[in-house]
Design a protein around this motif. Structure first.
Motif, short mmCIF file in Angstrom:
data_model
loop_
_atom_site.label_atom_id
_atom_site.label_comp_id
_atom_site.label_asym_id
_atom_site.label_seq_id
_atom_site.Cartn_x
_atom_site.Cartn_y
_atom_site.Cartn_z
N GLN A 187 0.80 -1.22 0.00
CA GLN A 187 0.00 0.00 0.00
C GLN A 187 0.84 1.27 0.00
O GLN A 187 0.40 2.30 0.48
N TRP A 188 2.03 1.23 -0.58
CA TRP A 188 2.94 2.37 -0.49
C TRP A 188 2.39 3.62 -1.15
O TRP A 188 2.62 4.73 -0.69
N LYS A 189 1.62 3.49 -2.21
CA LYS A 189 1.07 4.68 -2.88
C LYS A 189 0.04 5.39 -2.00
O LYS A 189 -0.15 6.59 -2.11
N ARG A 190 -0.60 4.64 -1.14
CA ARG A 190 -1.61 5.22 -0.25
C ARG A 190 -1.00 6.25 0.70
O ARG A 190 -1.64 7.21 1.08
N MET A 191 0.25 6.04 1.10
CA MET A 191 0.91 6.98 2.02
C MET A 191 1.01 8.37 1.40
O MET A 191 0.98 9.37 2.10
N TYR A 192 1.11 8.45 0.08
CA TYR A 192 1.20 9.75 -0.59
C TYR A 192 -0.11 10.53 -0.53
O TYR A 192 -0.14 11.70 -0.87
N THR A 193 -1.20 9.89 -0.10
CA THR A 193 -2.47 10.61 0.01
C THR A 193 -2.58 11.40 1.31
O THR A 193 -3.53 12.15 1.48
N CYS A 194 -1.61 11.24 2.20
CA CYS A 194 -1.62 11.99 3.47
C CYS A 194 -1.62 13.49 3.18
O CYS A 194 -0.78 14.00 2.46
N MET A 195 -2.60 14.19 3.77
CA MET A 195 -2.72 15.62 3.53
C MET A 195 -2.23 16.45 4.71
O MET A 195 -2.48 17.65 4.78
N GLN A 196 -1.54 15.79 5.65
CA GLN A 196 -0.94 16.48 6.79
C GLN A 196 -1.98 17.24 7.62
O GLN A 196 -1.75 18.35 8.06
N CYS A 197 -3.13 16.62 7.84
CA CYS A 197 -4.20 17.27 8.60
C CYS A 197 -3.91 17.30 10.10
O CYS A 197 -4.44 18.13 10.82
N MET A 205 6.52 11.75 22.32
CA MET A 205 7.30 11.36 21.14
C MET A 205 8.27 12.46 20.73
O MET A 205 7.95 13.63 20.85
N ASP A 206 9.43 12.07 20.25
CA ASP A 206 10.38 13.06 19.75
C ASP A 206 10.03 13.50 18.33
O ASP A 206 10.37 14.60 17.92
N ILE A 207 9.33 12.67 17.58
CA ILE A 207 8.81 13.03 16.27
C ILE A 207 7.32 12.74 16.31
O ILE A 207 6.92 11.58 16.44
N ILE A 208 6.51 13.77 16.21
CA ILE A 208 5.06 13.58 16.28
C ILE A 208 4.58 12.78 15.06
O ILE A 208 5.24 12.80 14.01
N PRO A 209 3.46 12.06 15.17
CA PRO A 209 3.01 11.21 14.07
C PRO A 209 2.87 11.94 12.73
O PRO A 209 3.32 11.41 11.70
N ARG A 210 2.30 13.12 12.68
CA ARG A 210 2.15 13.85 11.42
C ARG A 210 3.51 14.04 10.75
O ARG A 210 3.68 13.84 9.56
#
Length: 102
Positions: free
Chosen positions: A25-35, A48-53
């Motif tokens: 499902q690697w192409k699906r990750m590109y649909t992230c709109m950083q909401c 967390m040191d790096i937040i999920p977004r």
């Protein structure tokens, strides 16, 4: 590249690394709109040191080594809240599990 809370631009993509993390499902990750819904939903985001977004953007950019060096993937409680609330239906918890395997 700074690892603070700012949004990273999605300019140069390294799809080969993303395919390694999410083989089917690697192409699906590109649909992230950083909401930010994943971060707002995460019960562990505050430690967390790096937040999920930010982590998803780094994965999109192929910055896998930087993500693997963070403690964030190990702080994930696998509660699936980020996945359930993601408006794009990105399998975020499964992605973190795969990152742990790497």
């Amino acid at each position: 590249m700074s690892l603070s809370g700012e949004v990273l631009p999605l300019t140069e993509r390294d799809g080969s690394r993303l395919q390694e993390v999410m083989p089917r499902q690697w192409k699906r990750m590109y649909t992230c709109m950083q909401c930010g819904t994943c971060t707002a939903s995460c019960p562990a985001a505050h430690i967390m040191d790096i937040i999920p977004r930010k982590m998803w953007r780094m994965v999109q950019l192929g910055l896998i080594e930087e993500v693997l060096r963070s403690k964030s993937i190990w702080l994930c409680t696998a509660c699936y809240t980020c996945h359930v609330r993601c408006p794009r239906g990105i399998p975020l918890t499964e992605t973190i599990s795969r990152l742990k395997e790497l």
